[in-house]
Design an enzyme around this catalytic site. Structure first.
Site, PDB file in Angstrom:
ATOM      1  N   THR A 198       0.827  -1.191  -0.094  1.00 50.01           N
ATOM      2  CA  THR A 198      -0.014  -0.030   0.044  1.00 50.01           C
ATOM      3  C   THR A 198       1.051   1.270  -0.076  1.00 50.01           C
ATOM      4  O   THR A 198       1.839   1.367   0.642  1.00 50.01           O
ATOM      5  CB  THR A 198      -0.830   0.029   1.333  1.00 50.01           C
ATOM      6  OG1 THR A 198      -0.252   0.006   2.292  1.00 50.01           O
ATOM      7  CG2 THR A 198      -1.999  -1.315   1.189  1.00 50.01           C
ATOM      8  N   ASP A 234      -5.753  -0.724   7.700  1.00 56.25           N
ATOM      9  CA  ASP A 234      -6.683  -1.789   8.017  1.00 56.25           C
ATOM     10  C   ASP A 234      -7.961  -1.817   7.586  1.00 56.25           C
ATOM     11  O   ASP A 234      -8.498  -2.760   7.119  1.00 56.25           O
ATOM     12  CB  ASP A 234      -6.782  -1.698   9.793  1.00 56.25           C
ATOM     13  CG  ASP A 234      -5.614  -1.563  10.549  1.00 56.25           C
ATOM     14  OD1 ASP A 234      -4.755  -2.693  10.040  1.00 56.25           O
ATOM     15  OD2 ASP A 234      -5.320  -1.119  11.686  1.00 56.25           O
ATOM     16  N   GLY A 260     -10.612   9.948  12.848  1.00 59.16           N
ATOM     17  CA  GLY A 260     -10.608   8.523  13.750  1.00 59.16           C
ATOM     18  C   GLY A 260     -10.137   7.349  12.886  1.00 59.16           C
ATOM     19  O   GLY A 260     -10.019   7.442  11.712  1.00 59.16           O
TER      20      GLY A 260
HETATM   21  P1  ATP Z   1      -2.408   3.752   8.524  1.00 57.18           P
HETATM   22  O1  ATP Z   1      -1.240   3.034   9.141  1.00 57.18           O
HETATM   23  O2  ATP Z   1      -2.347   5.187   8.236  1.00 57.18           O
HETATM   24  O3  ATP Z   1      -3.550   2.890   8.481  1.00 57.18           O
HETATM   25  P2  ATP Z   1      -0.794   2.260   6.245  1.00 57.18           P
HETATM   26  O4  ATP Z   1       0.359   3.013   6.344  1.00 57.18           O
HETATM   27  O5  ATP Z   1      -0.979   0.980   6.797  1.00 57.18           O
HETATM   28  O6  ATP Z   1      -2.039   3.199   6.812  1.00 57.18           O
HETATM   29  P3  ATP Z   1      -1.385   3.409   3.690  1.00 57.18           P
HETATM   30  O7  ATP Z   1      -0.418   2.799   2.494  1.00 57.18           O
HETATM   31  O8  ATP Z   1      -0.872   4.972   4.288  1.00 57.18           O
HETATM   32  O9  ATP Z   1      -1.377   2.286   4.920  1.00 57.18           O
HETATM   33  O10 ATP Z   1      -2.847   3.570   3.087  1.00 57.18           O
HETATM   34  C1  ATP Z   1      -3.615   2.106   2.745  1.00 57.18           C
HETATM   35  C2  ATP Z   1      -4.469   2.466   1.658  1.00 57.18           C
HETATM   36  O11 ATP Z   1      -5.278   3.580   2.111  1.00 57.18           O
HETATM   37  C3  ATP Z   1      -3.822   2.959   0.313  1.00 57.18           C
HETATM   38  O12 ATP Z   1      -3.138   1.920  -0.489  1.00 57.18           O
HETATM   39  C4  ATP Z   1      -5.114   3.696  -0.189  1.00 57.18           C
HETATM   40  O13 ATP Z   1      -5.935   2.958  -0.924  1.00 57.18           O
HETATM   41  C5  ATP Z   1      -5.892   4.259   0.966  1.00 57.18           C
HETATM   42  N1  ATP Z   1      -5.324   5.718   1.317  1.00 57.18           N
HETATM   43  C6  ATP Z   1      -4.304   6.029   2.180  1.00 57.18           C
HETATM   44  N2  ATP Z   1      -4.273   7.469   2.046  1.00 57.18           N
HETATM   45  C7  ATP Z   1      -4.864   8.071   1.230  1.00 57.18           C
HETATM   46  C8  ATP Z   1      -5.218   9.272   0.577  1.00 57.18           C
HETATM   47  N3  ATP Z   1      -4.647  10.278   0.981  1.00 57.18           N
HETATM   48  N4  ATP Z   1      -6.219   9.304  -0.352  1.00 57.18           N
HETATM   49  C9  ATP Z   1      -6.882   8.209  -0.956  1.00 57.18           C
HETATM   50  N5  ATP Z   1      -6.658   6.779  -0.224  1.00 57.18           N
HETATM   51  C10 ATP Z   1      -5.838   6.657   0.567  1.00 57.18           C
END
Ligand code: ATP
Length: 296
Positions: free
Chosen positions: A212, A245, A280
């Site tokens: 991601t 998540d 949240g």
């Molecule tokens: P977190 O720790 O904040 O829960 P993460 O680091 O595990 O997130 P990310 O890669 O930041 O995971 O985000 C997971 C998914 O959420 C991304 O692949 C995307 O589909 C969606 N996402 C995250 N941020 C955005 C955004 N600013 N706009 C649109 N989709 C987003």
């Protein structure tokens, strides 16, 4: 309905909001305090239940007031908590200080999560009855390995979120079908900062990887195929907590329904994009009707 078992953590997040985080030895007066149900396991369980899955949570809460609140929250979301044990002692807690720049500092105390070192016959049976098993790394590794092995031996598809990131033993990776790290975790696990290169390395150990990439979307890679970048919907993000998540919970539901990968990723991306538009974590996870209205 997709049957999903989640083997993972349940924490109460204790969040202090302050203009400025204290220096070592300093005391500052903050502005606001909130308790928010969390833990990566519980968050994925809520996300999957709201996305339309039939979800069983496997793990433990403490016998304190937080434990009762955490269980209630999961049940309210429609998650089956019969296998969420109540252990003697405190529930898992995450102590979070958020300053005005949005930066945070976090101390996690595993509490009851730490007692889940092995699985009993009830947990193994619930895993065997599911179509997918979701795991993260906030429970003792011994339980995660046991769960993955049990799932695989019954033909249950296994999905691992490698967070908090740590070196992963072969005895775990050998039983993982799909690894879903974020960009940072993928780089840590593979030694490659560039996601395509990281995916190629990770595919040596698991058959499918989704990295991601926050607002950039995600990179899907399977053995024998070219990695494909899926863009995220363009939205104005308010709070990205819980996006990862939400993505995994919704993805599991869609895969369990037999949707092709591209459609499952569209469903998961819509769910995560809806989540980031509200403040949240578990509170901002969308319901199936909202995702379906949004997904292309
Ligand atoms: P977190 O720790 O904040 O829960 P993460 O680091 O595990 O997130 P990310 O890669 O930041 O995971 O985000 C997971 C998914 O959420 C991304 O692949 C995307 O589909 C969606 N996402 C995250 N941020 C955005 C955004 N600013 N706009 C649109 N989709 C987003």
């Amino acid at each position: 309905m997709t049957r999903i078992a989640v083997l993972g953590s349940t924490n109460m997040d204790l969040v202090a909001y302050t203009a400025r985080a204290p220096e070592r030895g300093e005391t500052v007066t903050g502005r606001e305090f909130r308790t928010v149900p969390g833990g990566k396991g519980a968050n994925q369980a809520v996300a999957a239940a709201r996305a339309g899955g039939e979800v069983t949570m496997i793990g433990a809460v403490g016998d304190d007031a937080y434990g009762a609140q955490l269980r209630d929250g999961l049940e309210h979301a429609g998650v089956d908590t019969d296998l969420l044990h109540t252990a003697e002692g405190p529930s898992g807690t995450a102590h979070i200080v958020v300053d005005d720049s949005g930066s945070n500092a976090i101390v996690v105390i595993p509490g009851a999560n730490g007692v889940v070192t092995a699985l009993g016959p009830g947990e193994i049976a619930a895993i065997a009855a599911a179509e997918l098993l979701l795991m993260q790394l906030e429970l003792p590794l011994s339980a995660v390995v046991e769960g993955a092995r049990a799932a695989r031996s019954q033909g249950v598809r296994t999905i691992l979120t490698p967070s908090p990131v740590q070196p992963l033993p072969d005895e775990l990776l050998d039983h993982i079908d799909l690894l879903v790290p974020n960009e940072y975790e993928a780089a840590e696990l593979s030694g490659q900062a560039e996601p395509h290169a990281a995916a190629q390395i990770l595919l040596r150990q698991v058959p499918e990887v989704i990295i991601t990439l926050g607002a950039k979307g995600c990179l899907y890679a399977a053995r024998g195929g070219e990695p494909v970048l899926f863009a995220a919907p363009e939205v104005s993000a308010v709070d990205t907590t819980g996006a990862g998540d939400t993505f995994v919970g919704a993805l599991a539901v869609a895969l369990g329904e037999g949707r092709p990968v591209a459609k499952a990723l569209a469903f998961a991306s819509s769910a995560a994009a809806l989540c980031v538009q509200k403040p949240g974590a578990s509170t901002s996870m969308p319901y199936r009707s909202e995702i379906e209205a949004d997904a292309v």
